[in-house]
Design a protein around this motif. Structure first.
Motif, PDB file in Angstrom:
ATOM      1  N   PHE A  37      -6.028  -4.669  -4.984  1.00 32.15           N
ATOM      2  CA  PHE A  37      -5.302  -4.780  -6.243  1.00 32.15           C
ATOM      3  C   PHE A  37      -5.710  -6.001  -7.075  1.00 32.15           C
ATOM      4  CE2 PHE A  37      -1.728  -5.787  -9.000  1.00 32.15           C
ATOM      5  CZ  PHE A  37      -1.591  -4.579  -9.665  1.00 32.15           C
ATOM      6  N   PRO A  38      -5.864  -7.205  -6.498  1.00 25.13           N
ATOM      7  CA  PRO A  38      -6.268  -8.349  -7.347  1.00 25.13           C
ATOM      8  C   PRO A  38      -7.589  -8.122  -8.072  1.00 25.13           C
ATOM      9  CG  PRO A  38      -5.451  -9.132  -5.246  1.00 25.13           C
ATOM     10  CD  PRO A  38      -5.577  -7.638  -5.126  1.00 25.13           C
ATOM     11  N   LEU A  39      -8.559  -7.495  -7.390  1.00 27.06           N
ATOM     12  CA  LEU A  39      -9.841  -7.208  -8.049  1.00 27.06           C
ATOM     13  C   LEU A  39      -9.659  -6.205  -9.178  1.00 27.06           C
ATOM     14  CD1 LEU A  39     -12.895  -7.364  -8.343  1.00 27.06           C
ATOM     15  CD2 LEU A  39     -13.066  -5.615  -6.551  1.00 27.06           C
ATOM     16  N   THR A  88       0.837  -1.201   0.000  1.00 23.47           N
ATOM     17  CA  THR A  88       0.000   0.000   0.000  1.00 23.47           C
ATOM     18  C   THR A  88       0.868   1.246   0.000  1.00 23.47           C
ATOM     19  OG1 THR A  88      -1.837  -1.137   1.072  1.00 23.47           O
ATOM     20  CG2 THR A  88      -1.788   1.256   1.260  1.00 23.47           C
ATOM     21  N   LYS A  89       1.943   1.247   0.800  1.00 24.86           N
ATOM     22  CA  LYS A  89       2.856   2.383   0.839  1.00 24.86           C
ATOM     23  C   LYS A  89       3.552   2.560  -0.512  1.00 24.86           C
ATOM     24  CE  LYS A  89       6.737   4.416   3.378  1.00 24.86           C
ATOM     25  NZ  LYS A  89       7.113   5.179   2.231  1.00 24.86           N
ATOM     26  N   ALA A  90       3.956   1.458  -1.135  1.00 25.37           N
ATOM     27  CA  ALA A  90       4.607   1.545  -2.445  1.00 25.37           C
ATOM     28  C   ALA A  90       3.663   2.151  -3.478  1.00 25.37           C
ATOM     29  CB  ALA A  90       5.072   0.165  -2.902  1.00 25.37           C
ATOM     30  N   PHE A  91       2.381   1.753  -3.445  1.00 31.30           N
ATOM     31  CA  PHE A  91       1.404   2.351  -4.357  1.00 31.30           C
ATOM     32  C   PHE A  91       1.258   3.844  -4.072  1.00 31.30           C
ATOM     33  CE2 PHE A  91      -0.840  -1.996  -4.567  1.00 31.30           C
ATOM     34  CZ  PHE A  91      -0.183  -2.341  -5.728  1.00 31.30           C
ATOM     35  N   ALA A  92       1.134   4.206  -2.792  1.00 27.93           N
ATOM     36  CA  ALA A  92       0.960   5.612  -2.410  1.00 27.93           C
ATOM     37  C   ALA A  92       2.167   6.446  -2.823  1.00 27.93           C
ATOM     38  CB  ALA A  92       0.728   5.722  -0.905  1.00 27.93           C
ATOM     39  N   ASP A  93       3.361   5.897  -2.661  1.00 23.99           N
ATOM     40  CA  ASP A  93       4.580   6.611  -3.053  1.00 23.99           C
ATOM     41  C   ASP A  93       4.611   6.906  -4.552  1.00 23.99           C
ATOM     42  OD1 ASP A  93       5.423   6.515  -0.430  1.00 23.99           O
ATOM     43  OD2 ASP A  93       6.906   4.919  -0.753  1.00 23.99           O
ATOM     44  N   ARG A  94       3.885   6.129  -5.322  1.00 22.52           N
ATOM     45  CA  ARG A  94       3.836   6.321  -6.779  1.00 22.52           C
ATOM     46  C   ARG A  94       2.563   7.043  -7.212  1.00 22.52           C
ATOM     47  NH1 ARG A  94       6.839   2.464  -5.188  1.00 22.52           N
ATOM     48  NH2 ARG A  94       8.639   1.701  -6.317  1.00 22.52           N
ATOM     49  N   GLY A  95       1.818   7.559  -6.224  1.00 24.77           N
ATOM     50  CA  GLY A  95       0.610   8.320  -6.538  1.00 24.77           C
ATOM     51  C   GLY A  95      -0.576   7.461  -6.926  1.00 24.77           C
ATOM     52  N   ILE A  96      -0.561   6.192  -6.556  1.00 23.84           N
ATOM     53  CA  ILE A  96      -1.664   5.286  -6.883  1.00 23.84           C
ATOM     54  C   ILE A  96      -2.470   5.053  -5.607  1.00 23.84           C
ATOM     55  CG2 ILE A  96      -2.285   3.018  -7.789  1.00 23.84           C
ATOM     56  CD1 ILE A  96       0.543   2.966  -9.080  1.00 23.84           C
ATOM     57  N   PRO A  97      -3.669   5.625  -5.512  1.00 27.97           N
ATOM     58  CA  PRO A  97      -4.457   5.517  -4.282  1.00 27.97           C
ATOM     59  C   PRO A  97      -5.221   4.194  -4.188  1.00 27.97           C
ATOM     60  CG  PRO A  97      -5.636   6.861  -5.830  1.00 27.97           C
ATOM     61  CD  PRO A  97      -4.327   6.477  -6.493  1.00 27.97           C
TER      62      PRO A  97
END
Length: 63
Positions: A45-47, A30-39
Motif C-alpha cells: 500500500f505505501p508504494l 489485507t483482510k480489510a482491503f479484500a473485504d472491500r474488493g481491493i486486491p
C-alpha cells in the motif's frame, strides 16, 4: 503471581512481540482491503499510495 516475561527476557522478547503485532496489523489490513474488493497486500500500500500521489517514480525514488 504472574511472571513478567518481557522484564525477564529484555529487548529480545519485546522485539519478538512487536514483530508479531506488526504481522497481525498487516494481516488485518489485507483482510480489510479484500473485504472491500481491493486486491492489495498491506505491505504494498505505501508504494501504491506514493505512485498515486506523485505519479511515475523510478525504483530509487520509490525506496
Amino acid at each position: 503471581m504472574t511472571r513478567n516475561v518481557l522484564a525477564e527476557m529484555g529487548f529480545l522478547a519485546l522485539a519478538s512481540r512487536l514483530k508479531r503485532l506488526a504481522e497481525r496489523v498487516q494481516a488485518d489490513a489485507t483482510k480489510a482491503f479484500a473485504d472491500r474488493g481491493i486486491p492489495v497486500q498491506a505491505a504494498h500500500f505505501p508504494l501504491l499510495a506514493a505512485l498515486a500521489t506523485y505519479g511515475p517514480l523510478s525504483v530509487t525514488e520509490a525506496v
